[in-house]
Design a protein around this motif. Structure first.
Motif, PDB file in Angstrom:
ATOM      1  N   ILE A 171       8.070  -4.453  -2.950  1.00  0.00           N
ATOM      2  CA  ILE A 171       9.501  -4.589  -3.187  1.00  0.00           C
ATOM      3  C   ILE A 171      10.285  -4.128  -1.964  1.00  0.00           C
ATOM      4  O   ILE A 171      11.209  -4.785  -1.516  1.00  0.00           O
ATOM      5  CB  ILE A 171       9.923  -3.798  -4.448  1.00  0.00           C
ATOM      6  N   ASP A 172       9.902  -2.992  -1.424  1.00  0.00           N
ATOM      7  CA  ASP A 172      10.549  -2.452  -0.238  1.00  0.00           C
ATOM      8  C   ASP A 172       9.761  -2.890   1.000  1.00  0.00           C
ATOM      9  O   ASP A 172       8.604  -3.305   0.898  1.00  0.00           O
ATOM     10  CB  ASP A 172      10.582  -0.921  -0.315  1.00  0.00           C
ATOM     11  N   SER A 173      10.347  -2.752   2.149  1.00  0.00           N
ATOM     12  CA  SER A 173       9.667  -3.187   3.374  1.00  0.00           C
ATOM     13  C   SER A 173       8.388  -2.398   3.635  1.00  0.00           C
ATOM     14  O   SER A 173       7.450  -2.914   4.227  1.00  0.00           O
ATOM     15  CB  SER A 173      10.609  -3.053   4.574  1.00  0.00           C
ATOM     16  N   ASP A 174       8.332  -1.161   3.152  1.00  0.00           N
ATOM     17  CA  ASP A 174       7.160  -0.329   3.435  1.00  0.00           C
ATOM     18  C   ASP A 174       6.357   0.063   2.199  1.00  0.00           C
ATOM     19  O   ASP A 174       5.398   0.819   2.298  1.00  0.00           O
ATOM     20  CB  ASP A 174       7.582   0.941   4.178  1.00  0.00           C
ATOM     21  N   ASP A 175       6.732  -0.434   1.038  1.00  0.00           N
ATOM     22  CA  ASP A 175       6.015   0.010  -0.154  1.00  0.00           C
ATOM     23  C   ASP A 175       6.208  -0.945  -1.327  1.00  0.00           C
ATOM     24  O   ASP A 175       6.991  -1.875  -1.270  1.00  0.00           O
ATOM     25  CB  ASP A 175       6.450   1.416  -0.555  1.00  0.00           C
ATOM     26  N   GLY A 176       5.480  -0.617  -2.413  1.00  0.00           N
ATOM     27  CA  GLY A 176       5.559  -1.452  -3.592  1.00  0.00           C
ATOM     28  C   GLY A 176       5.051  -0.731  -4.822  1.00  0.00           C
ATOM     29  O   GLY A 176       4.774   0.456  -4.794  1.00  0.00           O
ATOM     30  N   ILE A 177       4.918  -1.502  -5.885  1.00  0.00           N
ATOM     31  CA  ILE A 177       4.496  -0.966  -7.166  1.00  0.00           C
ATOM     32  C   ILE A 177       3.246  -1.702  -7.654  1.00  0.00           C
ATOM     33  O   ILE A 177       2.975  -2.825  -7.222  1.00  0.00           O
ATOM     34  CB  ILE A 177       5.603  -1.091  -8.236  1.00  0.00           C
ATOM     35  N   MET A 178       2.534  -1.047  -8.547  1.00  0.00           N
ATOM     36  CA  MET A 178       1.409  -1.666  -9.222  1.00  0.00           C
ATOM     37  C   MET A 178       1.818  -1.864 -10.677  1.00  0.00           C
ATOM     38  O   MET A 178       2.346  -0.945 -11.301  1.00  0.00           O
ATOM     39  CB  MET A 178       0.183  -0.759  -9.161  1.00  0.00           C
ATOM     40  N   ILE A 179       1.579  -3.063 -11.186  1.00  0.00           N
ATOM     41  CA  ILE A 179       1.874  -3.361 -12.584  1.00  0.00           C
ATOM     42  C   ILE A 179       0.561  -3.641 -13.294  1.00  0.00           C
ATOM     43  O   ILE A 179      -0.200  -4.521 -12.878  1.00  0.00           O
ATOM     44  CB  ILE A 179       2.805  -4.571 -12.723  1.00  0.00           C
ATOM     45  N   ILE A 180       0.315  -2.868 -14.346  1.00  0.00           N
ATOM     46  CA  ILE A 180      -0.855  -3.055 -15.186  1.00  0.00           C
ATOM     47  C   ILE A 180      -0.339  -3.480 -16.547  1.00  0.00           C
ATOM     48  O   ILE A 180       0.393  -2.723 -17.193  1.00  0.00           O
ATOM     49  CB  ILE A 180      -1.684  -1.756 -15.307  1.00  0.00           C
ATOM     50  N   LYS A 181      -0.703  -4.690 -16.960  1.00  0.00           N
ATOM     51  CA  LYS A 181      -0.324  -5.153 -18.296  1.00  0.00           C
ATOM     52  C   LYS A 181      -1.515  -4.939 -19.196  1.00  0.00           C
ATOM     53  O   LYS A 181      -2.591  -5.465 -18.947  1.00  0.00           O
ATOM     54  CB  LYS A 181       0.086  -6.629 -18.264  1.00  0.00           C
TER      55      LYS A 181
END
Length: 182
Positions: A171-181
Motif C-alpha cells: 500500500i505504501d511505497s516501502d511497506d504493505g499488509i498481509m491479508i489472511i482470509k
C-alpha cells in the motif's frame, strides 16, 4: 466534532513525535476492507495513540460495529483513551492495557476482522492466539510485512507449510499488509 480534522491533527502529531501510526493510504484501504467485509466486531493488537482505532471506529460506527483494542504501552494506552474520548468514539471501543499474549487467551469473543500491528517478531504467536477467535469467514490483517519480513520469517514459513493462503498488498511505497482470509 469534525472527526476528519481531528484525525489529520492526530496523524501530524504522530509524525512529529515518531508514533508508529498507519499511513493514511493504509487507513483508507483497511476501512474499505472493513466495510466490504461487513465487519461488526474488530480486534486490534497494538493501538499506539489510537489513530488506527479511530479510523476503524469511524467506519464501524456506521455499521453498528465494535472494536476491542489491546495496547502494551501505558503512555500510549492513556493517550489513546484520551483520543477516543475527544473523537467521540469511546462508546465503540473496549480497551485493554497489557501484553496481548496474556490478554488474548482471556477473551471469550470471536471477531470477523483482526488487525495485528504490534511486536513483529511475535506475529506467528499472535496468529495462533487469534485463529480460533476469528470467525470462519473472517479476515486477519498483519501490518508492516514487507519492511519487517526479516522479523517474521517463521510466520511466512508456517503459512507456507500449513498451506494457509495469504495475500500481500503493498500500500505504501516501502511497506504493505498481509491479508489472511479464514
Amino acid at each position: 466534532m469534525d472527526r476528519s480534522n481531528f484525525l489529520k491533527e492526530l496523524k501530524q502529531y504522530g509524525q512529529k513525535n515518531d508514533i508508529p501510526n498507519i499511513s493514511e493510504e493504509n487507513a483508507l484501504f483497511l476501512k474499505k476492507l472493513i466495510q466490504e467485509n461487513k465487519t461488526k466486531k474488530l480486534l486490534e493488537i497494538g493501538s499506539a495513540n489510537g489513530y488506527s482505532t479511530i479510523q476503524f471506529a469511524d467506519t464501524l460506527e456506521k455499521m453498528d460495529g465494535k472494536i476491542t483494542s489491546i495496547e502494551f504501552s501505558q503512555i500510549a494506552y492513556e493517550e489513546a483513551a484520551e483520543n477516543f474520548e475527544a473523537a467521540q468514539v469511546f462508546h465503540l471501543i473496549t480497551q485493554y492495557f497489557g501484553d496481548a499474549r496474556e490478554i488474548l487467551p482471556l477473551l471469550d469473543e470471536t471477531y470477523d476482522f483482526v488487525f495485528i500491528d504490534w511486536l513483529k517478531k511475535e506475529s506467528l504467536n499472535f496468529l495462533h492466539l487469534v485463529w480460533d477467535k476469528t470467525q470462519a469467514w473472517g479476515i486477519i490483517v498483519i501490518d508492516d510485512v514487507i519492511k519487517f519480513r526479516h522479523k517474521m520469517e517463521d510466520l511466512y514459513t508456517y503459512l507456507d507449510t500449513q498451506s494457509i493462503s495469504y495475500e500481500i498488498i503493498q500500500i505504501d511505497s516501502d511497506d504493505g499488509i498481509m491479508i489472511i482470509k479464514k
